[in-house]
Design a protein around this motif. Structure first.
Motif, PDB file in Angstrom:
ATOM      1  N   VAL A  50       0.852  -1.191   0.000  1.00 37.92           N
ATOM      2  CA  VAL A  50       0.000   0.000   0.000  1.00 37.92           C
ATOM      3  C   VAL A  50       0.884   1.235   0.000  1.00 37.92           C
ATOM      4  O   VAL A  50       1.868   1.314   0.743  1.00 37.92           O
ATOM      5  N   LEU A  51       0.538   2.187  -0.862  1.00 34.16           N
ATOM      6  CA  LEU A  51       1.213   3.478  -0.944  1.00 34.16           C
ATOM      7  C   LEU A  51       0.203   4.560  -0.588  1.00 34.16           C
ATOM      8  O   LEU A  51      -0.890   4.599  -1.169  1.00 34.16           O
ATOM      9  N   GLY A  52       0.551   5.398   0.346  1.00 35.16           N
ATOM     10  CA  GLY A  52      -0.282   6.545   0.692  1.00 35.16           C
ATOM     11  C   GLY A  52       0.401   7.824   0.249  1.00 35.16           C
ATOM     12  O   GLY A  52       1.626   7.937   0.318  1.00 35.16           O
ATOM     13  N   CYS A  53      -0.366   8.774  -0.233  1.00 35.37           N
ATOM     14  CA  CYS A  53       0.183  10.081  -0.642  1.00 35.37           C
ATOM     15  C   CYS A  53      -0.633  11.189   0.027  1.00 35.37           C
ATOM     16  O   CYS A  53      -1.848  11.065   0.181  1.00 35.37           O
ATOM     17  N   ASP A  54       0.041  12.262   0.375  1.00 33.07           N
ATOM     18  CA  ASP A  54      -0.583  13.435   1.010  1.00 33.07           C
ATOM     19  C   ASP A  54      -1.239  13.081   2.337  1.00 33.07           C
ATOM     20  O   ASP A  54      -2.439  13.264   2.469  1.00 33.07           O
ATOM     21  N   PRO A  55      -0.529  12.558   3.310  1.00 29.22           N
ATOM     22  CA  PRO A  55       0.922  12.473   3.454  1.00 29.22           C
ATOM     23  C   PRO A  55       1.484  11.209   2.787  1.00 29.22           C
ATOM     24  O   PRO A  55       0.807  10.190   2.681  1.00 29.22           O
ATOM     25  N   ASP A  56       2.743  11.316   2.357  1.00 30.17           N
ATOM     26  CA  ASP A  56       3.417  10.223   1.670  1.00 30.17           C
ATOM     27  C   ASP A  56       3.878   9.178   2.682  1.00 30.17           C
ATOM     28  O   ASP A  56       4.462   9.521   3.704  1.00 30.17           O
ATOM     29  N   GLY A  57       3.607   7.927   2.388  1.00 28.76           N
ATOM     30  CA  GLY A  57       4.023   6.860   3.292  1.00 28.76           C
ATOM     31  C   GLY A  57       3.463   5.523   2.862  1.00 28.76           C
ATOM     32  O   GLY A  57       3.136   5.306   1.713  1.00 28.76           O
ATOM     33  N   GLY A  58       3.366   4.635   3.812  1.00 29.79           N
ATOM     34  CA  GLY A  58       2.915   3.278   3.535  1.00 29.79           C
ATOM     35  C   GLY A  58       4.110   2.353   3.493  1.00 29.79           C
ATOM     36  O   GLY A  58       5.204   2.697   3.943  1.00 29.79           O
ATOM     37  N   ALA A  59       3.928   1.175   2.916  1.00 31.91           N
ATOM     38  CA  ALA A  59       4.974   0.162   2.887  1.00 31.91           C
ATOM     39  C   ALA A  59       5.944   0.332   1.713  1.00 31.91           C
ATOM     40  O   ALA A  59       6.894  -0.417   1.587  1.00 31.91           O
ATOM     41  N   HIS A  60       5.702   1.304   0.853  1.00 32.30           N
ATOM     42  CA  HIS A  60       6.559   1.522  -0.318  1.00 32.30           C
ATOM     43  C   HIS A  60       7.958   1.947   0.125  1.00 32.30           C
ATOM     44  O   HIS A  60       8.094   2.779   1.020  1.00 32.30           O
ATOM     45  N   PRO A  61       9.018   1.402  -0.501  1.00 29.43           N
ATOM     46  CA  PRO A  61      10.379   1.770  -0.088  1.00 29.43           C
ATOM     47  C   PRO A  61      10.764   3.215  -0.419  1.00 29.43           C
ATOM     48  O   PRO A  61      11.646   3.779   0.231  1.00 29.43           O
ATOM     49  N   ARG A  62      10.122   3.831  -1.420  1.00 26.23           N
ATOM     50  CA  ARG A  62      10.426   5.225  -1.791  1.00 26.23           C
ATOM     51  C   ARG A  62       9.116   5.990  -2.004  1.00 26.23           C
ATOM     52  O   ARG A  62       8.797   6.409  -3.121  1.00 26.23           O
ATOM     53  N   PRO A  63       8.349   6.198  -0.933  1.00 24.36           N
ATOM     54  CA  PRO A  63       7.011   6.789  -1.083  1.00 24.36           C
ATOM     55  C   PRO A  63       7.011   8.211  -1.618  1.00 24.36           C
ATOM     56  O   PRO A  63       6.131   8.571  -2.406  1.00 24.36           O
ATOM     57  N   VAL A  64       7.954   9.038  -1.225  1.00 28.99           N
ATOM     58  CA  VAL A  64       7.967  10.433  -1.687  1.00 28.99           C
ATOM     59  C   VAL A  64       8.191  10.480  -3.197  1.00 28.99           C
ATOM     60  O   VAL A  64       7.480  11.177  -3.925  1.00 28.99           O
ATOM     61  N   GLU A  65       9.153   9.709  -3.667  1.00 28.85           N
ATOM     62  CA  GLU A  65       9.447   9.678  -5.104  1.00 28.85           C
ATOM     63  C   GLU A  65       8.254   9.141  -5.899  1.00 28.85           C
ATOM     64  O   GLU A  65       7.874   9.704  -6.930  1.00 28.85           O
ATOM     65  N   ALA A  66       7.641   8.065  -5.409  1.00 23.22           N
ATOM     66  CA  ALA A  66       6.485   7.481  -6.098  1.00 23.22           C
ATOM     67  C   ALA A  66       5.308   8.456  -6.098  1.00 23.22           C
ATOM     68  O   ALA A  66       4.641   8.645  -7.127  1.00 23.22           O
ATOM     69  N   CYS A  67       5.053   9.107  -4.964  1.00 25.14           N
ATOM     70  CA  CYS A  67       3.930  10.058  -4.881  1.00 25.14           C
ATOM     71  C   CYS A  67       4.186  11.287  -5.745  1.00 25.14           C
ATOM     72  O   CYS A  67       3.254  11.808  -6.377  1.00 25.14           O
ATOM     73  N   ASP A  68       5.429  11.750  -5.799  1.00 26.34           N
ATOM     74  CA  ASP A  68       5.751  12.893  -6.664  1.00 26.34           C
ATOM     75  C   ASP A  68       5.447  12.561  -8.123  1.00 26.34           C
ATOM     76  O   ASP A  68       4.894  13.383  -8.855  1.00 26.34           O
ATOM     77  N   LEU A  69       5.794  11.353  -8.536  1.00 30.55           N
ATOM     78  CA  LEU A  69       5.510  10.938  -9.914  1.00 30.55           C
ATOM     79  C   LEU A  69       3.998  10.846 -10.143  1.00 30.55           C
ATOM     80  O   LEU A  69       3.490  11.308 -11.167  1.00 30.55           O
TER      81      LEU A  69
END
Length: 130
Positions: A50-69
């Protein structure tokens, strides 16, 4: 011009704040939550997180980069494409990338089969890099 009393001034200040509050709330993006899955057809493995954005987080190893994209395409993964001139080895190793959930209040479902991990990574960047 008649001077305002302290009570009138306070009342007008409060009214102004109430008028501005909805605008400030509207400017803040709604949070987003996507379940991302990569299935490797050749060996039958499936990885999901699961990836969460705004705020960026979750189990993704690079959530900020993924959410920015994701923010760059407003959550529409179909707008992602490999950069011109991308070259990947011609190995057939199908990877199925799936994203489902919601992006800023909108339902999202994306699924695409890529020839191999290289094409998936070139097209989707860090989103499915796990």
């Amino acid at each position: 011009m008649k001077a305002m009393t302290p009570a009138t001034s306070a009342l007008l200040s409060g009214a102004l704040l109430l008028c501005l509050a909805p605008a400030a709330e509207a400017a803040a993006p709604q949070s987003s939550r996507l379940t991302l899955t990569v299935e490797v057809r050749q060996n039958g493995s499936t990885t999901s997180l699961v990836l969460g954005c705004d705020p960026d987080g979750g189990a993704h190893p690079r959530p900020v980069e993924a959410c920015d994209l994701l923010r760059s395409v407003d959550g529409d993964l179909t707008r992602l494409d490999a950069p011109p001139g991308t070259s990947c080895v011609a190995v057939y190793d199908p990877h199925v990338a799936t994203a489902s959930g919601h992006w800023r209040g909108r339902q999202v479902f994306y699924q695409r089969t890529f020839t191999n991990r290289c094409w998936m990574s070139a097209t989707t960047g860090s989103i499915f890099a796990f």
